[in-house]
Design a protein around this motif. Structure first.
Motif, PDB file in Angstrom:
ATOM      1  N   LEU A  41       3.179  -3.118   6.191  1.00 20.41           N
ATOM      2  CA  LEU A  41       2.374  -4.332   6.310  1.00 20.41           C
ATOM      3  C   LEU A  41       3.270  -5.507   6.677  1.00 20.41           C
ATOM      4  O   LEU A  41       4.317  -5.714   6.080  1.00 20.41           O
ATOM      5  N   GLN A 101      -2.860  -8.628   4.814  1.00 25.04           N
ATOM      6  CA  GLN A 101      -3.215  -7.234   5.075  1.00 25.04           C
ATOM      7  C   GLN A 101      -3.313  -6.422   3.783  1.00 25.04           C
ATOM      8  O   GLN A 101      -3.782  -5.294   3.800  1.00 25.04           O
ATOM      9  N   LYS A 104      -3.786  -1.369   0.721  1.00 22.18           N
ATOM     10  CA  LYS A 104      -4.167  -2.076   1.949  1.00 22.18           C
ATOM     11  C   LYS A 104      -5.565  -2.667   1.783  1.00 22.18           C
ATOM     12  O   LYS A 104      -6.323  -2.251   0.913  1.00 22.18           O
TER      13      LYS A 104
END
Length: 175
Positions: free
Chosen positions: A131, A136, A152
């Motif tokens: 990430l 995110q 996530k």
């Protein structure tokens, strides 16, 4: 500098047998003994090393005493983990709870401070998980063994694996 050949022979024989005994006892005690560490596991592991060192270097400690001591630690660990699996209260005494460090892209500064985690450690965990942006991530969690879990961004999910995380909202608003 050199005591005697007798002392070297003692270290070689008793150390080798003690090492074999530790391997054997670890193997029969199950995967839990060798899992990622929490504070209890850390203490037990250090104690194993201390017993083996004493066994190898002290003529005052017999092989039988060393194996008994290691066996006692394995037994105690088995009993404590057996009880903790069956009692949430007991588990709370010996194991820390996971803590939410980042939620929906926002750092949880109080949690970072309380857990003594630097912002850079959270950023590193995000990068390790591929990430590039805080946004995110749904969450970054400091696990009970000191590792970081990165979740996530979620879409229409119950996040049921996060119910035991300190600081994670029970009613998760979806964005």
């Amino acid at each position: 500098m050199f005591n005697s050949w007798d002392a070297l022979q003692h270290t070689l024989i008793v150390g080798s047998l003690g090492y074999v005994a530790i391997i054997f006892l670890m193997r029969i005690s199950g995967k839990r003994t060798l899992s990622k560490w929490n504070s209890f596991d850390f203490i037990v592991t250090i104690a194993f090393g201390s017993i083996l060192a004493t066994l190898m270097l002290s003529k005052d400690t017999s092989l039988a005493q060393g194996i008994l001591a290691i066996g006692m630690l394995v037994f105690f660990q088995f009993i404590i983990t057996w009880i903790s699996v069956r009692s949430n209260i007991f588990q709370g005494w010996i194991k820390a709870e996971p803590t939410l460090l980042l939620y929906q892209g926002e750092l949880q500064h109080n949690a970072l401070r309380n857990q003594r985690v630097a912002k850079g450690e959270v950023l590193a965990a995000l990068r390790t998980n591929g990430l590039a942006e805080l946004e995110q991530a749904e969450a970054v969690i400091l696990e009970t063994d000191g590792s970081f879990s990165v979740i996530k961004k979620l879409k229409d999910s119950s996040a049921s694996a996060l119910v035991d995380v300190k600081g994670y909202p029970k009613e998760t608003p979806r964005t």
